[in-house]
Scaffold this motif. Sequence first.
Motif, PDB file in Angstrom:
ATOM      1  N   VAL A 181       0.807  -1.210   0.000  1.00  0.00           N
ATOM      2  CA  VAL A 181       0.000   0.000   0.000  1.00  0.00           C
ATOM      3  C   VAL A 181       0.839   1.258   0.000  1.00  0.00           C
ATOM      4  CG1 VAL A 181      -1.699   1.314   1.335  1.00  0.00           C
ATOM      5  CG2 VAL A 181      -1.921  -1.166   1.119  1.00  0.00           C
ATOM      6  N   PHE A 182       1.968   1.254   0.711  1.00  0.00           N
ATOM      7  CA  PHE A 182       2.709   2.480   0.929  1.00  0.00           C
ATOM      8  C   PHE A 182       3.821   2.692  -0.088  1.00  0.00           C
ATOM      9  CE2 PHE A 182       0.976   1.333   5.059  1.00  0.00           C
ATOM     10  CZ  PHE A 182       0.294   2.492   5.368  1.00  0.00           C
ATOM     11  N   GLY A 183       3.794   1.997  -1.192  1.00  0.00           N
ATOM     12  CA  GLY A 183       4.817   2.203  -2.199  1.00  0.00           C
ATOM     13  C   GLY A 183       4.706   3.578  -2.831  1.00  0.00           C
ATOM     14  N   PRO A 184       5.812   4.189  -3.211  1.00  0.00           N
ATOM     15  CA  PRO A 184       5.755   5.528  -3.828  1.00  0.00           C
ATOM     16  C   PRO A 184       5.064   5.535  -5.178  1.00  0.00           C
ATOM     17  CG  PRO A 184       7.981   4.600  -3.962  1.00  0.00           C
ATOM     18  CD  PRO A 184       7.191   3.684  -3.084  1.00  0.00           C
ATOM     19  N   GLN A 185       4.995   4.379  -5.835  1.00  0.00           N
ATOM     20  CA  GLN A 185       4.326   4.338  -7.124  1.00  0.00           C
ATOM     21  C   GLN A 185       2.814   4.274  -6.987  1.00  0.00           C
ATOM     22  OE1 GLN A 185       6.127   1.987  -5.813  1.00  0.00           O
ATOM     23  NE2 GLN A 185       5.010   0.052  -5.848  1.00  0.00           N
ATOM     24  N   LEU A 186       2.304   4.036  -5.786  1.00  0.00           N
ATOM     25  CA  LEU A 186       0.870   3.950  -5.573  1.00  0.00           C
ATOM     26  C   LEU A 186       0.287   5.227  -4.988  1.00  0.00           C
ATOM     27  CD1 LEU A 186       0.503   0.320  -4.145  1.00  0.00           C
ATOM     28  CD2 LEU A 186       0.278   1.109  -6.496  1.00  0.00           C
ATOM     29  N   SER A 237       0.834   9.247  -4.383  1.00  0.00           N
ATOM     30  CA  SER A 237       1.575  10.452  -4.673  1.00  0.00           C
ATOM     31  C   SER A 237       1.674  11.305  -3.412  1.00  0.00           C
ATOM     32  CB  SER A 237       0.885  11.236  -5.788  1.00  0.00           C
ATOM     33  OG  SER A 237       1.499  12.486  -5.979  1.00  0.00           O
ATOM     34  N   SER A 238       2.754  12.073  -3.307  1.00  0.00           N
ATOM     35  CA  SER A 238       2.951  12.905  -2.120  1.00  0.00           C
ATOM     36  C   SER A 238       1.963  14.058  -2.061  1.00  0.00           C
ATOM     37  CB  SER A 238       4.378  13.456  -2.114  1.00  0.00           C
ATOM     38  OG  SER A 238       4.619  14.228  -3.291  1.00  0.00           O
ATOM     39  N   ASP A 239       1.380  14.457  -3.184  1.00  0.00           N
ATOM     40  CA  ASP A 239       0.426  15.556  -3.212  1.00  0.00           C
ATOM     41  C   ASP A 239      -1.018  15.090  -3.232  1.00  0.00           C
ATOM     42  OD1 ASP A 239       2.488  17.408  -3.286  1.00  0.00           O
ATOM     43  OD2 ASP A 239       2.626  17.314  -5.472  1.00  0.00           O
ATOM     44  N   ALA A 240      -1.271  13.805  -3.174  1.00  0.00           N
ATOM     45  CA  ALA A 240      -2.624  13.279  -3.302  1.00  0.00           C
ATOM     46  C   ALA A 240      -3.375  13.385  -1.982  1.00  0.00           C
ATOM     47  CB  ALA A 240      -2.586  11.829  -3.774  1.00  0.00           C
ATOM     48  N   LEU A 241      -4.679  13.574  -2.094  1.00  0.00           N
ATOM     49  CA  LEU A 241      -5.564  13.497  -0.944  1.00  0.00           C
ATOM     50  C   LEU A 241      -6.007  12.050  -0.790  1.00  0.00           C
ATOM     51  CD1 LEU A 241      -7.404  14.684   1.288  1.00  0.00           C
ATOM     52  CD2 LEU A 241      -9.123  15.061  -0.498  1.00  0.00           C
TER      53      LEU A 241
END
Length: 492
Positions: free
Chosen positions: A383-388, A390-394
Amino acid sequence: MAGPTVPRATEPEPAAGWAPTRALGRAVLLAGLLLVAGVLLGRVDLIVLAAPFALGTAYALRRRPTALPQVWITSGDDGPLVEGGEVTAAVSVGNPDVVDYDLVVLRSRVSPWLRVDRAGFAQDESVDDGPTVTATPTATPTPTVTATPTATATPASGTGRSIADRPFVTSVPTGAAVDLELAGRALRWGRHPVGPAGARVATAGGLLVSRAVISEPVRVRVYPRTEPFEAVEAMPRAAGLVGAHHSRRPGEGGELAGVRIFGPGDRLRRIDWRVSLRARQLHVAATLSDRDAEVVVLLDVLAEAGRSGGVSGAASVLDTTVRATAAIAEHYLHRGDRVSLLEYGPAARRLRPAAGRRQYLTVLEWLLDVRVQSSSHEPYDQVFGPQLLSSDALVVVLTPLLDERSAQMLARLARAGRFVVAVDTLPTELAPPRDQTWAEVAYRLWRLDREVMIGQLREHGVPVVRWAGAGSLDQVLRDVARLATAPRVGGR
């Protein structure tokens, strides 16, 4: 409702799959006994009495069936079907044989979430210029049977019985097909089967009967009903190139950011002539760029609670999760944002982010396969992969908070700097079992422990709000947006 063309058999073949009935055995036995008795006793009257049985059986068997009946199921839904909508289907039986089917017993299974309250045989569609026949059930002399059950037949209550559970009887001439039309209401989202359906045929005056012919079921797609949802607050951080949200970055947009001195690359239509004449130097109006945002809806599928009563009954955790996801996705996709879905469970199914009407239809199709999957391991890495994420996503997490791993997942997202909103999907009317002595006390203790866990999540900066339809997330999104724009103090 017309079925596929049933080809007419031309060459007789061995009657495979057909068996004699008890009527044929009795006719042969009676005619044989009378003939033997007439010959042994020298009585002509017994031979004359046996003649009708022998001649009638021989006449009925003059043309034997050469093929088994054909059974198929068709769904009559042309457009998307939503919970509470009318569902139609047809179970058809065709006669590809060279003899008429005197009696056809047709029966079909239907999902309990498809309440069938109207069933009946429609007018036949003749094949190869064959005759047209109107078939009726044995219960009524009219072509269409209309029945209303005494109670709502929902799986949650267990009351009532679908009219499709009983057998239907008709006759089919050679080269023709008969349609049993089923009509009712879809009670719950999902892929619900109509069928399997089976038919047995009697011919040759009831002397021969076929084996049961079973058809494969057809699954009817019922999309979740979208609950009303509106969120008027701005997104915490917009990340795309174009969209409906105002970002903090300057660019081509509709939000005025201020007035500054004209510079290379500025467009002439941006010149503010009033300020320029007053300052005796060219000034332009600066604007903020309009950007879209990415919304990730995370579905917690580790646990289920409550009992589903369909579209008009109580909602379980899974019902609330699926319907809320459809509402949130419809709202943000309508505003031009990108929406992605992700399951928090052992499978970790994912729907890639996209925007537009096609993405909304893909979301509805994706939600039909949501299932609760218990797991003993912690699906963090999935779940916490960077490809899943985004840092700017809600990140909107729909969870009943029944598993401690769900709370740990929310806390980990908050510590990673994500913009997280937790939506509580536990039913409010959930009650403890009453057949145990300490059930009520244990239920109260569990409620207190759950409230403590929600309080700890809020201390970690994770807002927890109960889903209540329109305006559910307005206050929470306002707080998240305020935190996103607030200046951060860095320690030495």
